[in-house]
Scaffold this motif. Structure first.
Motif, mmCIF file in Angstrom:
data_model
loop_
_atom_site.group_PDB
_atom_site.id
_atom_site.type_symbol
_atom_site.label_atom_id
_atom_site.label_comp_id
_atom_site.label_asym_id
_atom_site.label_seq_id
_atom_site.Cartn_x
_atom_site.Cartn_y
_atom_site.Cartn_z
ATOM 1 N N LEU A 49 30.901 42.759 38.316
ATOM 2 C CA LEU A 49 29.732 43.425 38.893
ATOM 3 C C LEU A 49 28.862 42.432 39.656
ATOM 4 O O LEU A 49 28.336 42.746 40.735
ATOM 5 N N THR A 50 28.724 41.234 39.124
ATOM 6 C CA THR A 50 27.964 40.190 39.829
ATOM 7 C C THR A 50 28.642 39.830 41.146
ATOM 8 O O THR A 50 27.985 39.693 42.188
ATOM 9 N N ALA A 51 29.963 39.669 41.115
ATOM 10 C CA ALA A 51 30.706 39.364 42.344
ATOM 11 C C ALA A 51 30.546 40.480 43.368
ATOM 12 O O ALA A 51 30.376 40.227 44.567
ATOM 13 N N MET A 52 30.582 41.725 42.892
ATOM 14 C CA MET A 52 30.419 42.862 43.791
ATOM 15 C C MET A 52 29.038 42.853 44.446
ATOM 16 O O MET A 52 28.903 43.053 45.654
ATOM 17 N N ALA A 67 36.772 37.720 44.131
ATOM 18 C CA ALA A 67 36.537 37.512 42.707
ATOM 19 C C ALA A 67 36.591 38.831 41.936
ATOM 20 O O ALA A 67 37.053 38.884 40.797
ATOM 21 N N ILE A 68 36.109 39.919 42.567
ATOM 22 C CA ILE A 68 36.145 41.228 41.905
ATOM 23 C C ILE A 68 37.586 41.636 41.646
ATOM 24 O O ILE A 68 37.987 41.977 40.540
ATOM 25 N N VAL A 69 38.385 41.624 42.722
ATOM 26 C CA VAL A 69 39.756 42.121 42.639
ATOM 27 C C VAL A 69 40.607 41.259 41.716
ATOM 28 O O VAL A 69 41.463 41.762 40.986
ATOM 29 N N ALA A 70 40.369 39.949 41.703
ATOM 30 C CA ALA A 70 41.167 39.062 40.860
ATOM 31 C C ALA A 70 40.879 39.274 39.377
ATOM 32 O O ALA A 70 41.773 39.146 38.539
ATOM 33 N N ALA A 71 39.621 39.608 39.035
ATOM 34 C CA ALA A 71 39.235 39.736 37.630
ATOM 35 C C ALA A 71 39.563 41.101 37.041
ATOM 36 O O ALA A 71 39.835 41.213 35.837
ATOM 37 N N LEU A 72 39.534 42.150 37.860
ATOM 38 C CA LEU A 72 39.666 43.498 37.307
ATOM 39 C C LEU A 72 41.025 43.802 36.672
ATOM 40 O O LEU A 72 41.079 44.526 35.672
ATOM 41 N N ALA A 76 35.917 31.699 31.754
ATOM 42 C CA ALA A 76 35.335 30.448 32.236
ATOM 43 C C ALA A 76 35.700 30.206 33.697
ATOM 44 O O ALA A 76 34.841 29.833 34.512
ATOM 45 N N TYR A 77 36.961 30.417 34.051
ATOM 46 C CA TYR A 77 37.378 30.182 35.439
ATOM 47 C C TYR A 77 36.656 31.114 36.398
ATOM 48 O O TYR A 77 36.155 30.677 37.453
ATOM 49 N N PHE A 78 36.618 32.405 36.103
ATOM 50 C CA PHE A 78 35.970 33.346 37.019
ATOM 51 C C PHE A 78 34.476 33.040 37.151
ATOM 52 O O PHE A 78 33.888 33.254 38.213
ATOM 53 N N SER A 79 33.866 32.524 36.092
ATOM 54 C CA SER A 79 32.464 32.102 36.181
ATOM 55 C C SER A 79 32.330 30.919 37.139
ATOM 56 O O SER A 79 31.469 30.911 38.029
ATOM 57 N N LEU A 80 33.176 29.918 36.967
ATOM 58 C CA LEU A 80 33.133 28.743 37.835
ATOM 59 C C LEU A 80 33.405 29.110 39.295
ATOM 60 O O LEU A 80 32.805 28.545 40.212
ATOM 61 N N SER A 81 34.311 30.063 39.503
ATOM 62 C CA SER A 81 34.679 30.410 40.883
ATOM 63 C C SER A 81 33.513 31.051 41.630
ATOM 64 O O SER A 81 33.416 30.910 42.862
ATOM 65 N N LEU A 82 32.635 31.748 40.920
ATOM 66 C CA LEU A 82 31.474 32.357 41.571
ATOM 67 C C LEU A 82 30.418 31.324 41.932
ATOM 68 O O LEU A 82 29.538 31.601 42.755
#
Length: 387
Positions: free
Chosen positions: A173-176, A183-188, A227-233
């Motif tokens: 939601l933050t990425a969106m 980042a949205i599509v990779a995490a969902l 952790a990775y998705f957080s760092l990527s943002l």
């Protein structure tokens, strides 16, 4: 083109793989056995959640556009954690071996982005460049630490999976909100894989107890992915937010782990030694049913994630964000330090056991009709389902 069918496929494939794997795991002895000390669940439970979620995530990701997939190094690192976790689940590994393998896997995941992570809002590019050597070790500690944080949180049915689903939801939601479609599509796909696992692991009206666990293979993988998705943002020129708000999204697992490490060291024990001093164990020992305790902590994770999301979109100053995190950590410390003494005091009273049983009854009624069934299966004195 809509990505919804891919997310649904990740969910359904996880469900199918769990159904296929759990019988095989039971016959092969790939199960978690109760020991009546920390693991108080009933019977042998297959440890196949992680082995189902990761392949489902990978398969769904393959059909994404190349620029929307998680990088190959991330997939390799997560896969390595699944393999190491599965070996540990089946045979057991020494702490040093586990930590070395986790560090190697984390390096695969973070090396391209670690030096340019914006840990504080508005860090100038020149400072980021100078801090590259410090940023990489910090990112490494963050990934390994959060992987172990979710592993330590996997102590009640649905808890680690619910916490991971909450974190992935708020990250997406933050990425969106910040326009980071990649980042949205990779995490969902991973979020929907976790939801498929929770069908079998989360207690609800039609399930009195978990039929599978995620095992170390699942908890390490999910923690590292969050952790990775957080760092990527918060990464370099593509960063949309500093790490401050994102830390709120994973605050409870991180604070709980740091607290456990401090308490174990103060007691002269290894930080990796198991015990029943986790917050979820303390809630159960204080009279909550396992279902109610898990639901309470999942709601807490969701609430903290919502605050992190609001801080990100409103541009709250990082100083205020970190002061808030310190207050949350202080509240957590107060609860975990005082709870054991309170429980011992209650049990020392003539009617202490009755008081804790009454507390459990109240928590069951508040949590809904399914808890009554779980309380009938799990006696207050034994808490067999609290792993």
């Amino acid at each position: 083109m809509s990505q919804a069918p891919l997310y649904l496929n990740a969910f359904l494939l996880t469900v199918v793989l769990i159904v296929l794997f759990r019988d095989i795991a039971s016959r092969a002895g790939f199960v978690d056995r109760p020991d009546q000390e920390r693991k108080r669940h009933q019977g042998d439970v297959p440890l196949v959640g992680g082995l189902a979620m990761f392949p489902a995530f990978v398969v769904a990701s393959i059909f994404l556009a190349p620029d929307l997939r998680a990088p190959l190094g991330v997939m390799a690192g997560l896969g390595a954690l699944v393999v190491v976790g599965a070996i540990d689940d089946r045979f057991g590994l020494r702490a040093g071996v586990r930590l070395t393998a986790q560090t190697g896997a984390a390096l695969l995941m973070i090396w391209p982005i670690a030096p340019s992570v914006d840990w504080f809002a508005g860090t100038p590019a020149e400072v980021l460049a100078l801090a590259a050597f410090a940023g990489a070790p910090l990112a490494l500690v963050f990934v390994v630490g959060l992987a172990n944080a979710f592993n330590m949180m996997d102590g009640l049915d649905g808890l680690a999976g619910g916490a991971a689903a909450s974190a992935l939801f708020w990250l997406a939601l933050t990425a969106m909100a910040m326009g980071r479609e990649d980042a949205i599509v990779a995490a969902l796909p991973l979020l929907f894989s976790v939801l498929g696992f929770l069908v079998f692991n989360l207690r609800h009206r039609w399930r009195a107890k978990a039929s599978v666990f995620m095992g170390d293979a699942g908890s390490l993988m999910l923690g590292a992915a969050v952790a990775y998705f957080s760092l990527s943002l918060a990464n370099g020129g593509e960063r949309v937010v500093s790490m401050g708000p994102l830390l709120w999204i994973c605050a409870l697992p991180a604070i709980e782990t740091l607290s456990l490490i401090v308490r174990r060291l103060r007691a002269g024990r290894s930080p990796m030694a198991g015990d029943r001093r986790h917050l979820h164990h303390l809630l159960v020992d204080a009279g909550m049913s396992p279902r109610s305790a898990a639901a309470t902590l999942i709601v807490a994770c969701g609430t903290l994630g919502a605050l992190g999301y609001m801080a990100a979109i409103l541009g709250v100053d990082d100083l205020a964000i970190f002061v808030g995190l310190a207050l949350v950590a202080a509240l957590h410390s107060l609860v975990v330090w005082k709870a054991p003494a309170w429980i011992a005091l209650q049990l020392a009273k003539p009617d202490g056991a009755g008081a804790l049983q009454a507390a459990r009854s109240i928590s069951d009624r508040l949590a809904g009709p399914a808890s009554g069934l779980s309380a009938a299966i799990v006696s207050p004195a034994e808490t067999e389902e609290a792993r």
